[in-house]
Write a protein that holds these residues in place. Structure first.
Motif, PDB file in Angstrom:
ATOM      1  N   ARG A  80       3.206  34.415  67.490  1.00  0.00           N
ATOM      2  CA  ARG A  80       2.269  33.328  67.155  1.00  0.00           C
ATOM      3  C   ARG A  80       2.640  32.853  65.749  1.00  0.00           C
ATOM      4  O   ARG A  80       2.298  33.499  64.766  1.00  0.00           O
ATOM      5  CB  ARG A  80       0.809  33.824  67.176  1.00  0.00           C
ATOM      6  CG  ARG A  80       0.310  34.264  68.527  1.00  0.00           C
ATOM      7  CD  ARG A  80       0.128  33.086  69.490  1.00  0.00           C
ATOM      8  NE  ARG A  80      -0.339  33.539  70.786  1.00  0.00           N
ATOM      9  CZ  ARG A  80       0.436  34.060  71.749  1.00  0.00           C
ATOM     10  NH1 ARG A  80       1.742  34.179  71.558  1.00  0.00           N
ATOM     11  NH2 ARG A  80      -0.069  34.462  72.890  1.00  0.00           N
ATOM     12  N   LEU A  81       3.363  31.740  65.695  1.00  0.00           N
ATOM     13  CA  LEU A  81       3.857  31.263  64.409  1.00  0.00           C
ATOM     14  C   LEU A  81       2.832  30.322  63.774  1.00  0.00           C
ATOM     15  O   LEU A  81       1.762  30.083  64.335  1.00  0.00           O
ATOM     16  CB  LEU A  81       5.216  30.590  64.608  1.00  0.00           C
ATOM     17  CG  LEU A  81       6.260  31.506  65.270  1.00  0.00           C
ATOM     18  CD1 LEU A  81       7.554  30.762  65.563  1.00  0.00           C
ATOM     19  CD2 LEU A  81       6.528  32.734  64.401  1.00  0.00           C
ATOM     20  N   GLY A  82       3.172  29.760  62.630  1.00  0.00           N
ATOM     21  CA  GLY A  82       2.217  28.962  61.851  1.00  0.00           C
ATOM     22  C   GLY A  82       1.572  27.829  62.621  1.00  0.00           C
ATOM     23  O   GLY A  82       0.381  27.550  62.466  1.00  0.00           O
ATOM     24  N   TYR A 116      -1.714  28.269  64.431  1.00  0.00           N
ATOM     25  CA  TYR A 116      -2.934  28.264  63.611  1.00  0.00           C
ATOM     26  C   TYR A 116      -3.265  26.860  63.106  1.00  0.00           C
ATOM     27  O   TYR A 116      -4.430  26.464  63.081  1.00  0.00           O
ATOM     28  CB  TYR A 116      -2.790  29.262  62.450  1.00  0.00           C
ATOM     29  CG  TYR A 116      -2.543  30.655  62.970  1.00  0.00           C
ATOM     30  CD1 TYR A 116      -3.590  31.457  63.398  1.00  0.00           C
ATOM     31  CD2 TYR A 116      -1.242  31.146  63.116  1.00  0.00           C
ATOM     32  CE1 TYR A 116      -3.362  32.713  63.934  1.00  0.00           C
ATOM     33  CE2 TYR A 116      -1.005  32.407  63.652  1.00  0.00           C
ATOM     34  CZ  TYR A 116      -2.067  33.180  64.058  1.00  0.00           C
ATOM     35  OH  TYR A 116      -1.839  34.413  64.599  1.00  0.00           O
ATOM     36  N   SER A 117      -2.218  26.076  62.718  1.00  0.00           N
ATOM     37  CA  SER A 117      -2.518  24.726  62.206  1.00  0.00           C
ATOM     38  C   SER A 117      -2.977  23.793  63.326  1.00  0.00           C
ATOM     39  O   SER A 117      -3.764  22.880  63.101  1.00  0.00           O
ATOM     40  CB  SER A 117      -1.310  24.151  61.457  1.00  0.00           C
ATOM     41  OG  SER A 117      -0.165  24.215  62.262  1.00  0.00           O
ATOM     42  N   GLY A 176      -7.238  32.160  62.799  1.00  0.00           N
ATOM     43  CA  GLY A 176      -6.748  32.708  61.526  1.00  0.00           C
ATOM     44  C   GLY A 176      -7.794  32.768  60.436  1.00  0.00           C
ATOM     45  O   GLY A 176      -7.462  33.038  59.278  1.00  0.00           O
ATOM     46  N   SER A 214      -1.141  42.198  57.557  1.00  0.00           N
ATOM     47  CA  SER A 214      -0.576  40.858  57.680  1.00  0.00           C
ATOM     48  C   SER A 214       0.826  40.873  57.131  1.00  0.00           C
ATOM     49  O   SER A 214       1.045  41.345  56.010  1.00  0.00           O
ATOM     50  CB  SER A 214      -1.387  39.845  56.874  1.00  0.00           C
ATOM     51  OG  SER A 214      -2.659  39.763  57.411  1.00  0.00           O
ATOM     52  N   LEU A 260       2.775  36.129  58.098  1.00  0.00           N
ATOM     53  CA  LEU A 260       1.735  35.098  58.179  1.00  0.00           C
ATOM     54  C   LEU A 260       0.671  35.240  57.087  1.00  0.00           C
ATOM     55  O   LEU A 260      -0.301  34.479  57.073  1.00  0.00           O
ATOM     56  CB  LEU A 260       1.065  35.149  59.557  1.00  0.00           C
ATOM     57  CG  LEU A 260       1.911  34.673  60.738  1.00  0.00           C
ATOM     58  CD1 LEU A 260       1.179  34.902  62.045  1.00  0.00           C
ATOM     59  CD2 LEU A 260       2.275  33.201  60.586  1.00  0.00           C
ATOM     60  N   THR A 320      -0.501  32.214  55.541  1.00  0.00           N
ATOM     61  CA  THR A 320      -0.966  31.178  56.461  1.00  0.00           C
ATOM     62  C   THR A 320      -2.367  31.473  56.979  1.00  0.00           C
ATOM     63  O   THR A 320      -3.185  30.574  57.135  1.00  0.00           O
ATOM     64  CB  THR A 320      -0.004  31.077  57.677  1.00  0.00           C
ATOM     65  OG1 THR A 320       1.320  30.989  57.181  1.00  0.00           O
ATOM     66  CG2 THR A 320      -0.302  29.875  58.549  1.00  0.00           C
ATOM     67  N   ILE A 321      -2.635  32.760  57.276  1.00  0.00           N
ATOM     68  CA  ILE A 321      -3.933  33.127  57.845  1.00  0.00           C
ATOM     69  C   ILE A 321      -4.589  34.179  56.956  1.00  0.00           C
ATOM     70  O   ILE A 321      -3.904  34.897  56.236  1.00  0.00           O
ATOM     71  CB  ILE A 321      -3.792  33.664  59.292  1.00  0.00           C
ATOM     72  CG1 ILE A 321      -2.888  34.907  59.355  1.00  0.00           C
ATOM     73  CG2 ILE A 321      -3.251  32.570  60.205  1.00  0.00           C
ATOM     74  CD1 ILE A 321      -2.812  35.561  60.723  1.00  0.00           C
ATOM     75  N   ASP A 332      -2.199  39.981  61.508  1.00  0.00           N
ATOM     76  CA  ASP A 332      -1.234  39.611  62.545  1.00  0.00           C
ATOM     77  C   ASP A 332      -0.601  40.841  63.197  1.00  0.00           C
ATOM     78  O   ASP A 332       0.200  40.710  64.125  1.00  0.00           O
ATOM     79  CB  ASP A 332      -0.154  38.668  62.012  1.00  0.00           C
ATOM     80  CG  ASP A 332       0.596  39.227  60.824  1.00  0.00           C
ATOM     81  OD1 ASP A 332       0.804  40.455  60.778  1.00  0.00           O
ATOM     82  OD2 ASP A 332       0.975  38.441  59.933  1.00  0.00           O
ATOM     83  N   ASN A 362       4.132  38.961  65.268  1.00  0.00           N
ATOM     84  CA  ASN A 362       5.306  38.556  64.478  1.00  0.00           C
ATOM     85  C   ASN A 362       6.619  38.784  65.197  1.00  0.00           C
ATOM     86  O   ASN A 362       7.674  38.834  64.568  1.00  0.00           O
ATOM     87  CB  ASN A 362       5.345  39.329  63.162  1.00  0.00           C
ATOM     88  CG  ASN A 362       4.208  38.913  62.272  1.00  0.00           C
ATOM     89  OD1 ASN A 362       3.803  37.758  62.305  1.00  0.00           O
ATOM     90  ND2 ASN A 362       3.684  39.847  61.503  1.00  0.00           N
TER      91      ASN A 362
END
Ligand SMILES: NC(=O)c1ccc[n+]([C@@H]2O[C@H](COP(=O)([O-])OP(=O)(O)OC[C@H]3O[C@@H](n4cnc5c(N)ncnc54)[C@H](O)[C@@H]3O)[C@@H](O)[C@H]2O)c1
Length: 340
Positions: A156-158, A161-162, A168, A205, A208, A211-212, A216, A237
């Motif tokens: 689950r990459l960035g 979440y965006s 996140g 984490s 990420l 980012t979150i 993760d 990851n």
């Protein structure tokens, strides 16, 4: 008899699995969808040939709607479940049923007083491989259970979440890897072993972290109710969404779920017992193939059919208590008893 009319609240990534499952469920009819995103919601409603509401409370006033499917961000589940039950609806909610055990207690209290029933979507319990594990364990051919191990390595990459900023964040998702993705694995582990008594774990984490604000990755050991031990490791990851690796070891042999096939292994002998074929339609491989079966079974339960099965609030709470215990153990660096 008239069809059982359904409404889906939340038309994001998972909702299509509910739409497709309803299409294949005898007696079910998708009457309405609800989403705060009016452009997306109206376009989808037109393509499904159903009503559209922007406010779920308006939809709840439609006396022709019998079942409400909740496919919204985690922080909205409790309020939507309580409102739908109070409106006399039956509810099928995506996991997690709530964000924590306090919310679970409120929901359980409301469900006990409601006229409609409440089911929660743990679709992996309906996978052929999961049912085969349960069958083998019930037959006792493995003898006493010694340990259960699960490894979940997903990606689950960035952008994940965006795309949906409620992910996140503690306030809106309640955590990440554990409460969103690995909760299915934890549910299977506790279901196969007949419950978890205590947990020691840690969350972390990695890449990420910037980012979150949630975890993760996580690992944990369990003292299982049947006296066996559990070992669990999971991360978001990984470079790909690998199929779940799960092993159940008994005194007389083991079961191994690998690449979506369940093997029974005893000495040099390996026998394939069941396989989970990739889903057809729009569902993602890693969501598994169980949505259709889970939803069909729930609608059979609504119609009081014999041998129907669904996951009620008490069952749904079990994996959430484990998630909560791992978070707590990680903070306190000690074993946490699961008392509920
Ligand atoms: N069972 C599974 O394997 C599985 C897989 C993926 C997601 N899920 C669960 O499904 C739920 C939704 O996840 P997702 O990935 O589809 O999220 P998402 O962000 O893709 O979609 C959420 C949708 O809800 C809508 N929404 C937000 N607030 C709303 C409100 N007040 N009223 C109506 N609509 C509202 C958003 O506009 C969006 O369309 C979560 O509980 C998640 O854990 C389950």
């Amino acid at each position: 008899m008239r069809a059982i009319n359904a409404a889906i609240i939340g038309c994001g990534a998972i909702h299509i699995c509910h739409v497709e499952a309803l299409r294949h469920t005898t007696g079910a009819h998708l009457r309405a969808i609800v989403d705060t995103d009016i452009v997306k919601g109206q376009a989808l409603a037109t393509s499904y040939g159903c009503h559209f509401y922007q406010d779920y409370r308006e939809m709840l006033q439609d006396q022709n709607i019998d079942v409400v499917h909740i496919c919204t961000p985690h922080y909205l589940h409790k309020t939507m479940i309580l409102d739908a039950l109070a409106a006399g609806k039956t509810v099928f909610s995506e996991k997690p049923v709530g964000m924590n055990s306090l919310e679970v207690a409120e929901i359980a209290d409301a469900a006990a007083r409601a006229t409609g029933i409440l089911g929660v979507c743990y679709q992996n319990r309906f996978n052929p491989t999961s049912l085969a594990v349960r069958e083998v364990l019930a037959s006792n051919v493995l003898g006493k259970m010694l340990s259960i191990k699960a490894v979940l390595t997903w990606s689950r990459l960035g952008g994940y979440y965006s795309d949906s900023p409620w992910r996140g964040r503690f306030a809106t998702e309640g955590g990440s890897l554990l409460i969103n993705q690995a909760i299915h694995t934890l549910d299977l582990m506790q279901w196969f072993a007949g419950g978890v008594d205590s947990v020691k774990g840690v969350v972390d984490s990695g890449p990420l972290a910037g980012t979150i604000e949630t975890e993760d990755s996580a690992m944990a050991t369990f003292a299982l109710h049947n006296g066996a031990r559990g070992l669990f490791w999971a991360t978001n990851n990984h470079t790909a969404d690998s199929p779940l690796l799960l092993e159940v070891h008994g005194e007389k042999g083991m079961l191994q779920l690998r690449d979506n096939t369940l093997w029974q292994i005893s000495g040099d002998q390996r026998v394939a017992l069941a396989s989970d074929n990739p889903p057809t339609g729009n569902g993602k491989n890693y969501w598994g193939i169980g949505h259709q079966k889970a939803i069909q079974q729930f609608y059979r339960a609504i119609q009081h059919e014999a041998d129907s099965e669904y996951i009620d609030i008490q069952q749904a709470a079990k994996s959430l208590y484990i998630v909560e215990a791992i978070y707590r153990s990680s903070q306190l660096r000690q074993w946490i008893n699961i008392t509920q």
